[in-house]
Design a protein around this motif. Sequence first.
Motif: not given
Length: 139
Positions: A123-129
Amino acid sequence: MKKTALINAELSHLVATLGHTDEYTICDAGLPIPSATQRIDLALTYGVPGFLETVKTVLSESQIEGVILAEEFPKTSPECFEQFMVLLNAEEQSKGKPITITYLPHEAFKARTHQSRAVIRTGECTAYANVIFQAGVVF
């Protein structure tokens, strides 16, 4: 019932069936997943589960020898990248084996996911993670 940290059946099966150099991806909520690739969708809501906690849990049961990252990751999301590198360095130290890091432009990274045995969506919403892990051997 399983005693170790990784209790998700699909993830446990993936880890148990990996061979040397097989690749699998752990990604944020937005990375496109190839239709022909197994999708293990863990995303519950925005941020849950997170990229780093998923990486940490999967690494607790799998041996890796290499990672592939988007070259944009360190500059665009430096805090997440630094925390990822802490996990990666700890993995190297605990296993006593070096881990190779390869950087690709994001478009090339997305194309490379087509080689993955599976893509694990968080569910990550950090760019390029996003990371592609290359399986190693325990011997």
